[in-house]
Design an enzyme around this catalytic site. Structure first.
Site, PDB file in Angstrom:
ATOM      1  CB  SER A 125      -0.972   0.001   1.183  1.00  9.97           C
ATOM      2  OG  SER A 125      -0.290  -0.195   2.397  1.00  9.97           O
ATOM      3  CG  HIS A 149      -3.682  -0.808  -2.384  1.00  7.12           C
ATOM      4  ND1 HIS A 149      -4.156   0.478  -2.354  1.00  7.12           N
ATOM      5  CD2 HIS A 149      -3.422  -1.145  -1.097  1.00  7.12           C
ATOM      6  CE1 HIS A 149      -4.162   0.915  -1.109  1.00  7.12           C
ATOM      7  NE2 HIS A 149      -3.724  -0.047  -0.321  1.00  7.12           N
ATOM      8  CE  LYS A 151      -7.469   1.009   0.697  1.00  8.83           C
ATOM      9  NZ  LYS A 151      -6.968   0.073   1.684  1.00  8.83           N
TER      10      LYS A 151
HETATM   11  C1  LIG Z   1      -6.838   0.024   3.092  1.00  6.44           C
HETATM   12  C2  LIG Z   1      -6.273  -1.305   3.427  1.00  6.44           C
HETATM   13  C3  LIG Z   1      -6.887  -2.131   4.369  1.00  6.44           C
HETATM   14  C4  LIG Z   1      -8.029  -1.647   5.210  1.00  6.44           C
HETATM   15  O1  LIG Z   1      -9.214  -1.610   4.512  1.00  6.44           O
HETATM   16  P1  LIG Z   1     -10.380  -0.678   5.051  1.00  6.44           P
HETATM   17  O2  LIG Z   1     -11.591  -1.175   4.354  1.00  6.44           O
HETATM   18  O3  LIG Z   1     -10.000   0.709   4.708  1.00  6.44           O
HETATM   19  O4  LIG Z   1     -10.446  -0.896   6.540  1.00  6.44           O
HETATM   20  C5  LIG Z   1      -6.381  -3.394   4.544  1.00  6.44           C
HETATM   21  N1  LIG Z   1      -5.307  -3.827   3.862  1.00  6.44           N
HETATM   22  C6  LIG Z   1      -4.667  -3.041   2.974  1.00  6.44           C
HETATM   23  C7  LIG Z   1      -3.465  -3.568   2.253  1.00  6.44           C
HETATM   24  C8  LIG Z   1      -5.124  -1.757   2.745  1.00  6.44           C
HETATM   25  O5  LIG Z   1      -4.474  -0.965   1.896  1.00  6.44           O
END
Ligand SMILES: *Cc1c(COP(=O)(O)O)cnc(C)c1O
Length: 387
Positions: A178, A206, A238
């Protein structure tokens, strides 16, 4: 010293180390241009990679879902919170990821802590990449498992760990990292994990929407399947542009999570209208390859121009294009200078990233134009040579 006095002290310390975090107030929908703290800016911070968070069809579906199901789900999934919209979305996600079942969680954070703590106990070994997302590390800690971290994307380091733990380990990795944007070497990892009778879990927050055929993510990108990666986590906040998360896997995995994952059981289900809207965003995400094609064109263009300009580019082929500047203060100064020119790029500092690797985390998305990216590059080249 009282607890409250010590809070003041540690807050001042954070300020003096340039590690203090502020929230900005956004008053527009997500998009290439957003309004933050009253200022209209060009944003390179969002994880809304395909620009679906404010797509008219997704908004209309949310409104339709609210009319049909109301706003709140009213209860957890195991009581009366599991609506037909949630159920339909789970089936659609299972089909799309090519797995027997999928299970919705209220967020990616909750999915990760829920899965790892449901599957692992105190004596179990959990092997994780050093740069894994915080929620994955927290999951292993919550389980009280033996958490061992291996050097980032380093299959030799992973092998050494696997050899030492004699089977039954859970190996966990981000699909696309990330804060770095690089991709885990999943083909090699899957082979290693099988050879050592361990199990592989991938968090593809991602990768979904961005990589693979029809945006099926990193597992599809490497032409792997559910045999190679039996536990697959995705988030909906995302590329999907909505909210929530899911775990995809076998019937036995999903039933186990329903019985045992505490962050699934003891929380209210996401609003059914959000699940309903996500069905629409899944269709757009799957079928509209032009958004991915445009995003990939922007990534290639950004990298080419950044190399020409001598910017501190990282080894990432994805929408996350960090520029490592090292020092936290320098990252903050650069981010503020960009903002003065109307461009929002977040400065990412420790403890989110390792010490000495503070960075400007540029994220590109399908809503950007080539001219937006050009403008960013011109300013970056100028600022990085000035400070
Ligand atoms: C954003 C993210 C999460 C968390 O997800 P949310 O739905 O925002 O709680 C978990 N793992 C990774 C790799 C992320 O980038």
């Amino acid at each position: 010293m009282s607890l409250i006095d010590s809070l003041h002290e540690s807050l001042s310390l954070k300020k003096s180390q340039n590690l203090y975090r502020h929230r900005r107030i956004v008053s527009s929908p997500q998009g290439a241009e957003i309004v933050v703290d009253g200022q209209s800016v060009l944003s390179f911070c969002s994880n809304d990679y395909l620009g679906l968070a404010s797509h008219p069809d997704v908004i209309a579906a949310l409104q339709e879902g609210a009319s049909a199901y109301g706003v709140g789900s009213g209860a957890s999934h195991l009581v009366t919170g599991h609506s037909c919209a949630h159920h339909e979305l789970e089936n659609a996600l299972a089909k799309w990821t090519g797995r027997e079942r999928a299970l919705l969680f209220s967020s990616g954070y909750m999915a990760n802590i829920g899965v790892i703590s449901a599957l692992c106990q105190r004596h179990d070994v959990v092997l994780q990449d050093r740069l894994n997302h915080a929620s994955l590390l927290d999951g292993a800690r919550l389980a009280g498992a033996q958490l061992k971290r291996y050097a980032h994307n380093d299959c030799d380091a992973l092998t050494q760990r696997l050899v030492k733990c004699h089977g039954s380990a859970l190996v966990v990795s981000d699909g696309v990292f990330s804060m770095d944007g690089d991709v885990a070497p999943l083909s090699e990892m899957a082979a290693l994990v099988k050879m050592h009778d361990a199990v592989l879990m991938v968090d593809d927050a991602h990768g979904f929407g961005v990589l693979g055929q029809q945006g099926r993510g990193v597992v599809d990108h490497f032409k792997l399947n559910s045999n190679d990666v039996p536990i697959l986590v995705g988030t909906l906040g995302k590329s999907f542009g909505t909210f929530g998360a899911f775990v995809a896997g076998s019937e036995a995995l999903i039933e186990t999570l329903i019985q045992q994952a505490r962050s699934y059981i003891y929380t209210t289900a996401i609003p059914p209208a959000v699940a309903y809207a996500t069905l629409t965003s899944l269709e757009l995400l799957k079928n509209d390859d032009w958004r991915r094609d445009h995003l990939n064109m922007l990534i290639t263009h950004f990298r080419q121009r950044a190399i020409e300009a001598g910017l501190p580019l990282s080894d990432s082929q994805t929408a996350i294009q960090p520029l490592i500047v090292g020092d936290s203060e320098r990252a903050v100064v650069l981010s503020e200078a960009l903002l003065e020119q109307g461009i929002l790029v977040s400065a990412i500092r420790p403890p989110t990233v390792p010490k000495g690797t503070a960075r400007l985390r540029v994220t590109l998305c399908a809503a950007h134009t080539k001219a937006h990216v050009e403008h960013l590059l011109d300013l970056l080249a100028k600022l990085l040579s000035d400070c």
